[in-house]
Design a protein around this motif. Structure first.
Motif, PDB file in Angstrom:
ATOM      1  N   LEU A 166       1.924   1.756  -3.602  1.00 28.27           N
ATOM      2  CA  LEU A 166       0.716   2.635  -4.552  1.00 28.27           C
ATOM      3  C   LEU A 166       0.454   4.080  -4.098  1.00 28.27           C
TER       4      LEU A 166
ATOM      5  N   LEU B 213       3.164   6.250  -5.715  1.00 28.26           N
ATOM      6  CA  LEU B 213       3.139   6.665  -7.057  1.00 28.26           C
ATOM      7  C   LEU B 213       1.746   7.514  -7.277  1.00 28.26           C
ATOM      8  N   ALA B 214       0.857   7.378  -6.444  1.00 27.46           N
ATOM      9  CA  ALA B 214      -0.350   8.451  -6.572  1.00 27.46           C
ATOM     10  C   ALA B 214       0.109   9.871  -6.050  1.00 27.46           C
TER      11      ALA B 214
ATOM     12  N   TRP C 229       0.719  -1.262   0.142  1.00 34.05           N
ATOM     13  CA  TRP C 229       0.037   0.057  -0.027  1.00 34.05           C
ATOM     14  C   TRP C 229       0.831   1.319  -0.139  1.00 34.05           C
TER      15      TRP C 229
END
Length: 447
Positions: free
Chosen positions: A327, A330-331, A324
């Motif tokens: 992710l 990257l966001a 998580w």
């Protein structure tokens, strides 16, 4: 190996445990940079550039004091989590008293040292006269909230280690939401300017500390055990806590020293540059506090698993929190790359500052992908109460990156950001190597 990691990722009970801790911590952590953004946005829409620069400089000096004492939260979490994993309510009570005493002692020492140290720091920065005067006023007011903020940090670490993320959420949200509301009232409503932003923070910090003390009673009722005063008179009962705190202190001093150098060099490059860097660093602050929600959850889960000597739970927690975190990084990278202009304009409408900050936005987009691993590994090592490895990785990164920053001065602010990214990369790589060596011993007899 890949199949094992995939099975760990799909383990629904661990996913639920991770998010049961992460969700409230994410909300509370995000409130911290949001308040900084509100401070910047409110002051950034006043008349003069030096007002925004003063808040940036004054806040960085105060943050240096708070973050150097980050061991009060980090050191407490690992010990509290391991005590919770063992079901040792007496150890939780003893730890609460110990960190309370440490908070009081540190508040006294830092209060005595802060003013002469801040004078020296401002002399090194050599800001404009107007910026210098406002920065001093801001810092002097903020110091009134120092005892409350240190106590709140210790309480948050204790609650988190005891697997009570809701109490940590209540303290942080209480501080930061009240700060936000008072900031708008004092600065815009009462027209107190930079001093109003500082006063809002002081009132909010004392309110948060009082709330944390009120919540302690309910948490202690959940863990059976009795407090005994006698162990506090024994050095052996203090040595592990103080050793971990010492190493985290050294690590935090190095980290905050690097941030301070960024502010110093920015100030030397001009008021617009130091203000622009403050806008960009708010983006890193936003990223760090969001991803730290997962890292803080990992601290509690890893410490609990080590206390219970459950290596499978330890591995699953690390895999899920790591997935998580990747992710999330990257966001944030995409957010700053595609919407960075809007992010800057939310904070200020000063043309000179915006033009300067816009030039360095790509560095902000790169940083989440570099820093995410250090946040994650911090969580593992704090839960394991292995602060020595954190210290060594930070020391190595600073020793290599600071000379690089000196050599890159000819590139101006681009050289400053390049050196900062190099420091964060070296920190992540160093922690990865040390954590890999430590891994076989976690959850065994020496843990």
């Amino acid at each position: 190996m890949f199949r094992l990691l995939l099975d760990d990722w799909r383990h629904a009970p661990t996913q639920r445990r991770v998010w049961a801790l992460t969700a409230p911590l994410l909300l509370s952590n995000l409130s911290v940079p949001l308040v900084a953004l509100v401070d910047t946005a409110v002051i950034g829409h006043l008349s003069h550039t030096h007002q925004l620069g003063a808040v940036a400089v004054g806040a960085s000096l105060y943050t240096l004091l708070i973050w150097c004492c980050g061991f009060l939260r980090m050191g407490t979490t690992g010990f509290a989590a391991q005590a919770s994993g063992r079901g040792d309510g007496a150890a939780l009570r003893q730890l609460l008293v110990q960190v309370g005493l440490l908070s009081v002692a540190l508040a006294v020492l830092l209060g005595l040292a802060a003013l002469p140290l801040s004078d020296a720091a401002l002399a090194v920065m050599a800001p404009s006269t107007a910026l210098d005067d406002l920065a001093r006023e801001y810092l002097h007011i903020r110091l009134l909230g120092l005892p409350a903020m240190l106590a709140s940090q210790a309480l948050i670490g204790w609650f988190l280690g005891a697997q009570n993320a809701r109490a940590a959420l209540a303290i942080l949200l209480g501080i930061n939401l009240l700060n936000l509301l008072l900031d708008l009232w004092f600065v815009l409503g009462l027209d107190w300017g930079v001093a109003g932003a500082a006063r809002a923070s002081v009132v909010a910090e004392w309110s948060g500390a009082l709330l944390g003390l009120l919540l302690c009673r309910g948490e202690l009722a959940r863990h059976t055990g009795a407090f005994c005063l006698a162990p506090l008179r024994q050095w052996s009962q203090w040595r592990p806590l103080l050793a971990v705190n010492r190493d985290i202190l050294i690590r935090s001093l190095l980290l905050q020293g690097v941030f301070f150098l960024v502010t110093v060099q920015g100030a030397r490059l001009g008021d617009a540059t130091v203000a622009a860097n403050a806008l960009l660093l708010n983006g890193l602050l936003l990223t760090a506090h969001a991803l730290d929600g997962l890292a803080h959850a990992l601290e509690a889960l890893c410490g609990h698993a080590i206390g219970a000597r459950d290596r499978v739970a330890l591995r699953r927690s690390l895999v899920i929190a790591g997935g998580w975190s990747l992710l999330g990084s990257l966001a944030f990278a995409l957010l700053f790359l595609l919407a960075g202009e809007h992010f800057l304009r939310l904070q200020s409408d000063m043309p000179e500052v915006l033009a300067t900050a816009r030039e360095y936005l790509p560095w902000l987009a790169l940083l989440p992908l570099i820093t995410v691993w250090s946040y994650l590994l911090d969580g593992l090592l704090i839960g394991a109460t292995r602060a020595r490895e954190m210290r060594d990785a930070m020391l190595l990164a600073a020793v290599l990156a600071v000379p690089a920053g000196w050599l890159l001065q000819g590139l101006g602010n681009h050289g400053l950001w390049l050196a900062f990214c190099l420091f964060m990369l070296l920190r992540s790589l160093g922690m990865a190597v040390l954590a890999r060596r430590l891994w076989p011993r976690l959850g065994q007899a020496d843990s």
